[in-house]
Design a protein around this motif. Structure first.
Motif, PDB file in Angstrom:
ATOM      1  N   GLY A  96      11.628  -3.765  -2.818  1.00  0.00           N
ATOM      2  CA  GLY A  96      12.331  -3.187  -3.868  1.00  0.00           C
ATOM      3  C   GLY A  96      11.919  -2.481  -4.722  1.00  0.00           C
ATOM      4  N   ILE A  97      10.648  -2.393  -5.167  1.00  0.00           N
ATOM      5  CA  ILE A  97       9.932  -1.478  -6.022  1.00  0.00           C
ATOM      6  C   ILE A  97       9.699  -0.157  -5.116  1.00  0.00           C
ATOM      7  CG2 ILE A  97       7.616  -0.973  -7.036  1.00  0.00           C
ATOM      8  CD1 ILE A  97       7.347  -4.023  -7.747  1.00  0.00           C
ATOM      9  N   MET A  98       9.284  -0.329  -3.866  1.00  0.00           N
ATOM     10  CA  MET A  98       9.144   1.161  -2.832  1.00  0.00           C
ATOM     11  C   MET A  98      10.486   1.621  -2.995  1.00  0.00           C
ATOM     12  SD  MET A  98       6.781   0.206   0.279  1.00  0.00           S
ATOM     13  CE  MET A  98       6.660  -1.403   0.407  1.00  0.00           C
ATOM     14  N   LEU A  99      11.591   1.176  -2.809  1.00  0.00           N
ATOM     15  CA  LEU A  99      12.895   1.690  -2.657  1.00  0.00           C
ATOM     16  C   LEU A  99      13.146   2.294  -4.055  1.00  0.00           C
ATOM     17  CD1 LEU A  99      15.209  -0.881  -0.829  1.00  0.00           C
ATOM     18  CD2 LEU A  99      14.223   1.250   0.015  1.00  0.00           C
TER      19      LEU A  99
ATOM     20  N   ILE B  16       5.414   5.988   4.179  1.00  0.00           N
ATOM     21  CA  ILE B  16       4.945   5.577   5.282  1.00  0.00           C
ATOM     22  C   ILE B  16       5.396   4.060   5.847  1.00  0.00           C
ATOM     23  CG2 ILE B  16       2.659   5.009   6.519  1.00  0.00           C
ATOM     24  CD1 ILE B  16       1.570   7.527   5.561  1.00  0.00           C
ATOM     25  N   CYS B  17       5.118   3.190   4.619  1.00  0.00           N
ATOM     26  CA  CYS B  17       5.272   1.815   4.569  1.00  0.00           C
ATOM     27  C   CYS B  17       6.783   1.664   5.198  1.00  0.00           C
ATOM     28  CB  CYS B  17       5.374   1.428   3.145  1.00  0.00           C
ATOM     29  SG  CYS B  17       3.754   0.395   2.942  1.00  0.00           S
ATOM     30  N   LEU B  18       7.859   2.248   4.576  1.00  0.00           N
ATOM     31  CA  LEU B  18       9.331   2.097   4.594  1.00  0.00           C
ATOM     32  C   LEU B  18       9.511   2.478   5.956  1.00  0.00           C
ATOM     33  CD1 LEU B  18      10.820   3.086   1.194  1.00  0.00           C
ATOM     34  CD2 LEU B  18      10.700   0.663   2.232  1.00  0.00           C
ATOM     35  N   SER B  19       9.039   3.807   6.597  1.00  0.00           N
ATOM     36  CA  SER B  19       9.325   4.031   7.934  1.00  0.00           C
ATOM     37  C   SER B  19       8.627   2.943   8.890  1.00  0.00           C
ATOM     38  CB  SER B  19       8.769   5.468   8.182  1.00  0.00           C
ATOM     39  OG  SER B  19       8.849   6.545   7.338  1.00  0.00           O
TER      40      SER B  19
END
Lengths: 306, 296
Positions: A96-99, B16-19
């Motif tokens: 959630g934080i990354m998004l 990178i993490c999300l990919s």
């Protein structure tokens, strides 16, 4: 006065008519089975019919709790839920934080859309995917991945020791999009001025997350965790029934209260025992929800559910 | 504003993490799709792979032209999803709307009546007994539609909150002064202002119907009434049965299992409608998750 209230009632007749179909449905679908819990106190004999079967008091329960099953299903249900709550919450918040930190709304929409995909798949389809990975002769793991790593093939549907990891991973896979979107929606609601002020003071990204985002998420986290603790006696039937493909060898680590009730009712024809386990789940689950709510009322009363 | 170096590193790191996560989501689904486009004998000898070793459309050809069961199951899935969702979108707002009206006398009592169903349930055994012994819905199409799926307390409360927050009481009063009856107001004033919530609830309900296999598992064993999910479930059960039995019995021979690639193709057909419509309803879906989280 009496005349006034009479006209109010009369004027509200259409509103009462509106709620009739919905209320009828709830009475049949939800309330009638609540009164049907008496089945757990009977020895069901189809020849005699449900109402005429013999009453046996609590003997279905005493019998259930004498078996090793009662302990195993309770342990599995509770431990899996605890693992799911901890892992699901931590990863949900992290994603959630990354998004929320992403630059560009197109990227956000893309990641969000893809991460939500597994949530839309039925458990039957997920079981097919699982089988494509774990089938002992033609699955991707035994055929390609394990040999490439120099490991021996594993007979996935016969080895119960690997299943706590598989079930936890798949549960995370299916639920991560949902929980991250939930936390994201809370983060979006945080006052932007807080971050701007922090930036002017020279706070790094990490410090902003640690000192603004996480504290602001706390009420939501507490509420969701407690809600899930209230449901700790329930398990996702699809996860525990479909993914292990109902394989008997895996019961030590895949049997939960829900799969036990299903098997008792549909496969072993042990209706009374199944009803006893079901009632045990409903009653303890009810107590847990009430307790969880009372706890919320104490710690943060504005988040109380009822 | 100039992006600082640490900011750039941060952006790269989260991308990178999300990919990586996107890959973890896509690869399993892709494996299923690739399997359905692989020649069956290549699949059996070489196993599943991310790219078809021998590309083939024969599984889909079989589904299109040769299999009556699958078309029938697809038809049943469409029928229960459309009819069930329509029925649900009639009874749910009809129950939710009066509960949103502050002047409705039975408001609190009925709200509690709805809410309590979310706290306690009698469990599957009494429900099963009632539906099979009393209503006798075993092996009918109604068994797939009615138990549990038609309406739930959660969506009633979501809708009630939407009505309460988005339909001004003055508007309803004004319509009443103009001489509109309650049903007329509901239909002409309330519903047109509530399309977002109707779309959200309708969507969640439709996905629920399309993906459901539990009702079929409990109430249907006649394959004429199988939905697509039930058919898939039955095939997988038979696969498991064959894998676990040491000798090939007559029963196993009689099962006439579809080949591996055909099985994958049926599963792909099972997800296609949702995937095809997903980009269009994504907005409402995310909205559903978000408002669902807010307390009831």
């Amino acid at each position: 006065m009496a005349d006034g209230s009479k006209t109010i009632w009369k004027r509200q007749i259409p509103l009462f008519l509106m709620i009739v179909p919905g209320c009828l449905y709830l009475i049949v679908n939800n309330y009638a089975p609540m009164f049907g819990v008496f089945i757990a106190f009977k020895n069901i004999d189809y020849a005699k019919g449900i109402f005429k079967s013999d009453w046996v008091g609590f003997s279905n329960f005493t019998y259930l709790f004498k078996t090793a099953d009662a302990f195993v299903i309770t342990r599995n249900t509770v431990l899996y839920n605890l693992a799911f709550i901890v892992i699901g919450t931590v990863t949900g918040i992290a994603v959630g934080i990354m998004l929320s930190e992403l630059r560009g709304s197109v990227k956000l929409k893309f990641y969000q859309t893809v991460l939500l995909l597994p949530y839309l798949l039925s458990w039957v389809i997920v079981a097919y995917i699982g089988y494509a990975f774990m089938s002992s002769d033609i699955g991707l793991l035994n055929n390609a991945i394990l040999p490439a790593l120099g490991l021996k093939p594993i007979s996935w549907y016969a080895d119960y020791k690997v299943w706590p990891f598989i079930l936890t991973a798949v549960n995370l896979w299916k639920g991560i999009g949902y929980s991250s979107v939930l936390y994201l929606s809370t983060i979006i609601g945080i006052d932007k001025n807080l971050y701007e002020a922090a930036q002017i003071d020279g706070a790094s990204k990490w410090r902003q997350i640690k000192n603004i985002t996480l504290p602001m998420l706390k009420p939501m986290v507490i509420m969701l965790v407690i809600l899930n603790v209230g449901r700790i006696f329930n398990s996702d039937f699809g996860l525990f029934y479909q993914l292990p493909m109902n394989s008997g060898a895996l019961y030590p680590t895949t049997q939960t209260i829900d799969t036990y009730v299903y098997r008792g009712l549909m496969q072993l024809n042990d209706v009374s025992m199944s009803a006893a386990a079901g009632l045990y789940q409903s009653v303890v689950g009810f107590v847990m929800v009430i307790a969880a709510n009372a706890f919320v009322r104490k710690v943060s009363s504005e988040n109380v559910l009822f | 504003m100039i992006q600082s170096r640490s900011e750039t590193i941060f952006q790269v790191a989260i991308n990178i993490c999300l990919s990586f996560m996107v890959l973890m989501v896509i690869i399993p689904i892709w494996l299923l799709i690739a399997g359905s486009f692989t020649d069956d004998s290549a699949l059996i000898s070489g196993g599943y792979g991310l790219f078809p070793k021998v590309f083939s459309l024969s599984a889909y050809e079989y589904l299109m032209f040769k299999s009556k069961d699958i078309l029938n199951a697809l038809g049943i899935s469409f029928f229960i999803t459309t009819t069930g969702t329509a029925a649900s979108l009639i009874i749910t707002p009809l129950l939710a709307y009066p509960l949103s009206r502050k002047d409705f006398t039975a408001r609190n009592a009925v709200s509690f009546f709805v809410f309590f169903t979310m706290l306690f349930n009698g469990g599957i055994v009494p429900s099963y007994m009632m539906w099979t012994q009393f209503f006798k819905i075993k092996n009918t199409v109604w068994a797939l539609m009615i138990p549990n799926l038609l309406m739930n307390g959660f969506s009633v409360i979501m809708m009630k909150n939407y009505f309460a927050q988005n339909i001004p009481a003055e508007l309803i009063e004004a319509a009443k002064i103009d001489g509109g009856g309650e049903f007329y107001i509901f239909y002409k004033v309330v519903l047109p202002l509530s399309l977002p919530i109707m779309a959200t609830i309708g969507l969640l309900t439709a996905i629920g119907f399309w993906n459901d296999w539990t009702n079929g598992l409990y109430y249907v064993n006649d394959s004429r009434f199988f939905s697509l999910q039930n058919l898939l479930n039955r095939i997988l059960t038979n696969v498991q049965f064959l894998a676990s039995s040491t000798e090939i019995s007559q029963r196993a021979v009689n099962m006439k299992l579809p080949s591996v690639s055909i099985r994958m193709a049926i599963a792909v057909v099972g997800v296609t409608p949702i995937m095809a419509l997903y980009p269009f309803f994504q907005k409402y879906f995310v909205k559903g998750i978000t408002i669902g989280a807010v307390k009831g």
